[in-house]
Design a protein around this motif. Structure first.
Motif, short mmCIF file in Angstrom:
data_model
loop_
_atom_site.label_atom_id
_atom_site.label_comp_id
_atom_site.label_asym_id
_atom_site.label_seq_id
_atom_site.Cartn_x
_atom_site.Cartn_y
_atom_site.Cartn_z
N ILE B 272 0.84 -1.21 0.00
CA ILE B 272 0.00 0.00 0.00
C ILE B 272 0.87 1.24 0.00
O ILE B 272 2.03 1.22 0.41
N CYS B 273 0.28 2.31 -0.47
CA CYS B 273 0.98 3.59 -0.53
C CYS B 273 1.34 4.05 0.89
O CYS B 273 0.48 4.08 1.77
N CYS B 276 -1.01 7.33 1.61
CA CYS B 276 -2.47 7.39 1.70
C CYS B 276 -3.10 6.01 1.88
O CYS B 276 -4.33 5.90 1.88
N ASN B 277 -2.30 4.98 2.02
CA ASN B 277 -2.77 3.61 2.30
C ASN B 277 -3.53 2.97 1.14
O ASN B 277 -4.08 1.87 1.27
N THR B 278 -3.58 3.62 0.00
CA THR B 278 -4.25 3.04 -1.16
C THR B 278 -3.40 1.89 -1.72
O THR B 278 -2.17 2.01 -1.78
#
Lengths: 264, 573
Positions: B272-273, B276-278
């Protein structure tokens, strides 16, 4: 039956994600829900039969705490109503009151559902094995016979559990009245403790990590009974029990090393 | 007179010299005994003088190489190419990559007062030794090949290893990093460990108005963010890419045949990023998390490569390295993706050091990769392969499995992966088996899987969970017995996978396989069946191979099949 795995993109260290895969092999009819960090967990609005969370990095713990904090009361409700929760590795530390990181000198509030303190020491890592007994407390067993179940169907009260630890953290507090395991070899909640993890109703929090359910087929069978499968058959059960018994024998051999109780 | 040693107190100097002389004496004694003296002298020196590495004279240029996979290969290449270029180099290539091994290598090349006249040192450094080495040696260049999940007992997880390296980096050290590895590419940016929850301070550049590294060809970003170039022309005021005050140079490999758009491995580090956790997406994935990643939400992405491998021509054994100076063809010494990264890392650091592409190209014509980790021979109709897979290292094993699965022909795979030391009474932590892509072995062309070792029950179960048909798998308690359990008439290739410290056992398995095949090709009576029959002989059975019976027989006998196999044919030399 619904099984929810929390944040598998973060909580996947050390092969623990295979616990869920193994459960799905044992329970092919079960619905498996993988809840990522950016979506609302299923347990918030739905009933789940088993809620699972695996080990994560220490920085990921902070993200998970932030994510679960709004659902603190719901998690408490699940624990109170007897839902099965299995948190492995350092996952259950997010439920403690504080996580103190000695290296970075940070103190983070946890969810506070367990009366313990967690301390992380990055350069005092704790590696070790554990051999312990899990007391079924009259639940799940069929005969209620005393003694230790050997995988030969005697279904006694106590199951021997084997596992591995690798952690930067230790947990402090008194778990002696509700441990997950009573250690025969190896360390418990911290280096000085002989009681490993916690069990509250059907919440099982253990710092053992890796494919715990694959390594411990008797405990897995017990878990499946809790989930409402009266006569569970595990995937590759005979092979799992053979591997378990071989490891159990090794763990019981006095010459086998690595059951360290040094550390913090 | 010391050239580059720091000023130290008189007391420390006395302590250092005593440690040096004693260590040198021990080294001489060890060599007289026929030992290599690549670790103990250094250990003694550091024990007596903890600041030994700091007190020691320092070569003018120190190049350190670290990373999970490939550091030995890169070190060997660096030394070989530099020697081809006429440079004299100190290295620890024949010794330990811990601080004691590095001290041993340096003290073997210094005079009685600690003076080192060789101008360059190439040092392989174990990631966990970073804090014991870098602050004392202060390398001019640090190459990090990649960071993967490694042995749980040794390395825990990649964030920890990143932090260990990051926290040990001297200010002067210039980083040569893998652009396609999001984990190690963040070294030196103060981005990794601390910034996961604190990315606002990270100083990362924007990409199309969003946070991220920018992508290849996005050089208009230089004016805003200050990416560095080889000669430092485009550094920002703070001196490096990303505005973090450290010069970093990136190498990478462009799109390649067989790339995927998704990660296929069980290990899922950095999925994940960090901002931003995307979930991250990929323009292409070479293997595991190595590839060109980006966040579809905020623009975070892999950094561009200063040295980019393109136009790989495996038929003509040539590849091109694109830089801001132009494109340069090089001889493709190895066509495996991992080694292409190693080749590019070597070119990057040596060119940054100051060797021209023309000289490097000439040197590349003459160097070869050490073959100690891969051996192949053909006996009769069967190809026998010894392949280091590194037990307890899920990535290295997964790569070996992937490689084998990608090959044509009917294959047998021997898994002798137990940890040498744990097998002696440690009861190995086998959690890594479940990070490892055993699923790759569930391939129609892999027709036999033979497991040897005390953990063979665990591997057996793991293979079943991976979907491998039970009929394909055989197991035995003893590694040597595996040679007898392969049905050689049924396969084109046999792979022997082994751990770092079990090469002798792998060689013995190879010897036994070779003997069986030699016996077959010289019309000896049914070598395949005979071999198995001898292993299973203790149970009184012969004929069709029964792995469980063979293993049980060996275990019951309490010995390996060494005698049995040894009598099955004369070992080729």
């Amino acid at each position: 039956m619904r099984i929810e795995s929390l944040f598998p993109e973060l909580c996947n260290l050390y092969g623990d994600s295979q616990n869920i895969r193994y459960l799905s092999l044992c329970l092919p009819e079960a619905e498996l829900v993988l809840s990522n960090l950016n979506r609302t967990p299923a347990f918030v609005t739905n009933e789940v039969d088993l809620l699972y969370m695996g080990p994560m990095t220490e920085s990921a713990q902070l993200k998970v705490i932030e994510r679960l904090l709004p659902y603190r009361e719901r998690i408490a409700e699940l624990i109170d109503n007897g839902t099965v929760l299995l948190f492995t590795g350092n996952a259950f530390e997010v439920l403690t009151e504080h996580i103190f990181d000695k290296e970075k000198e940070t103190d983070t509030e946890g969810l506070g559902l367990l009366p313990f303190q967690t301390e992380i020491r990055l350069f005092e890592r704790f590696n070790g094995k554990v051999l312990g007994t899990f007391d079924r407390g009259g639940e799940g067993g069929e005969s209620g016979a005393k003694g230790i179940e050997r995988g030969n169907g005697n279904n006694a009260e106590v199951i021997e559990v084997v596992g591995f630890k690798n952690q930067f953290s230790s947990v402090y507090g008194d778990n002696s009245s509700y441990p997950f395991l009573t250690c025969q070899r190896g360390a418990g909640l911290n280096a000085k403790s002989t009681f490993e993890g916690v069990r509250v109703n059907n919440f099982f929090g253990t710092s053992l990590l890796g494919p715990l359910l694959i390594l411990n087929p008797l405990f897995t069978r017990y878990l499946l009974k809790l989930l409402g499968t009266p006569n569970p058959t595990l995937a590759f059960e005979a092979d799992a029990i053979t591997a378990y018994q071989a490891r159990l024998q090794e763990f019981k051999t006095p010459q086998t090393t690595g059951f360290t109780t040094k550390g913090h | 007179m010391l050239n580059n040693a720091p000023k130290i107190s008189a007391l420390l100097r006395v302590r250092f010299l005593l440690a040096l002389w004693l260590a040198k004496a021990v080294a001489v004694a060890l060599r007289c005994l026929g030992r290599k003296a690549t670790q103990l002298p250094g250990r003694i020196a550091i024990t007596l003088c903890p600041e030994f590495l700091k007190c020691l004279d320092r070569p003018k240029t120190v190049i350190a190489v670290t990373g999970t996979n490939g550091k030995t290969t890169v070190c060997n290449l660096l030394v070989d190419v530099m020697e081809q270029c006429g440079l004299e180099v100190i290295s620890n290539r024949y010794g330990s990559n811990l601080n004691s091994g590095i001290a041993s290598a340096l003290l073997a090349n210094c005079g009685p007062l600690g003076t080192i006249r060789v101008p360059i040192a190439v040092l392989e450094v174990d990631e966990r030794s970073s804090r014991l080495v870098y602050p004392l040696i202060e390398p001019d260049f640090l190459v990090c090949t990649n960071l993967f999940r490694d042995s749980i007992a040794r390395n825990a997880h990649t964030e920890f290893i990143s932090y260990v390296i990051e926290s040990a980096l001297p200010a002067k050290t210039r980083l040569i990093l893998n652009a396609d590895d999001l984990i190690s590419s963040m070294l030196g940016s103060q981005e990794g460990w601390r910034s996961w929850g604190d990315h606002e301070q990270s100083g990362w550049e924007s990409r199309n108005g969003r946070r991220g590294w920018g992508d290849q060809g996005d050089h208009e970003q230089d004016e805003q963010g200050g990416w560095e170039s080889r000669d430092g022309r485009e550094q920002d005021e703070q001196g490096g890419r990303g505005g973090q005050g450290r010069r970093r140079t990136y190498f990478g490999v462009g799109p390649w045949e067989g790339d995927r758009r998704e990660r296929m491995s069980l290990t899922r580090d950095i999925t994940i990023c960090p901002h931003c956790n995307t979930p991250l997406e990929y323009e292409y994935v070479h293997y595991h998390h190595i590839g060109k990643a980006f966040c579809p939400q905020c623009g975070f992405c892999s950094p561009p490569s200063d040295y980019l491998v393109a136009n790989i021509n495996t038929a003509e054994r040539v590849f091109t390295v694109q830089t801001d100076e132009g494109s340069f063809p090089y001889r493709l010494i190895s066509a495996s993706i991992f080694n292409v990264y190693n080749l590019c890392a070597t070119i990057a650091v040596l060119h940054e050091y100051g060797i021209s592409h023309a000289r490097l190209q000439q040197a590349f014509e003459k160097v070869e990769l050490a073959q100690s980790r891969y051996h192949e021979e053909v006996v009769g109709d069967v190809t026998l392969v010894m392949h280091l897979a590194k037990g307890q290292n899920a990535i290295a094993c997964s790569r070996a499995f992937d490689y084998i699965a990608s090959l044509d022909g009917r294959k047998a795979v021997i898994l002798n992966l137990d940890d040498f030391f744990d097998a002696k009474g440690g009861s190995e932590n086998i959690t890594w088996l479940y990070d490892c892509d055993y699923e790759r072995l569930d391939d129609p062309n892999i027709t036999q899987l033979v497991i040897g070792g005390i953990r063979s029950y665990d591997h057996y179960l793991r293979l079943l969970i991976a979907g491998v048909a039970r009929e394909k798998i055989r197991r035995t308690r003893y590694e040597h017995d595996t040679a007898a359990l392969v049905e050689l008439a049924e396969v084109d290739k046999v792979f022997i996978l082994y751990d770092v410290y079990t090469i002798a056992r792998a060689e013995e398995v190879l010897r036994r396989l070779r003997a069986r095949l030699t016996a077959t090709t010289t019309a000896q009576p049914t070598a395949g069946a005979a071999g198995v029959a001898e292993v299973t002989g203790a149970s009184g059975k012969a004929g069709a191979p029964t792995a469980e019976a063979a293993g049980a027989a060996s275990e019951a006998a309490g010995s390996s099949a060494e005698g049995a196999s040894g009598s099955s044919g004369k070992a080729a030399t």
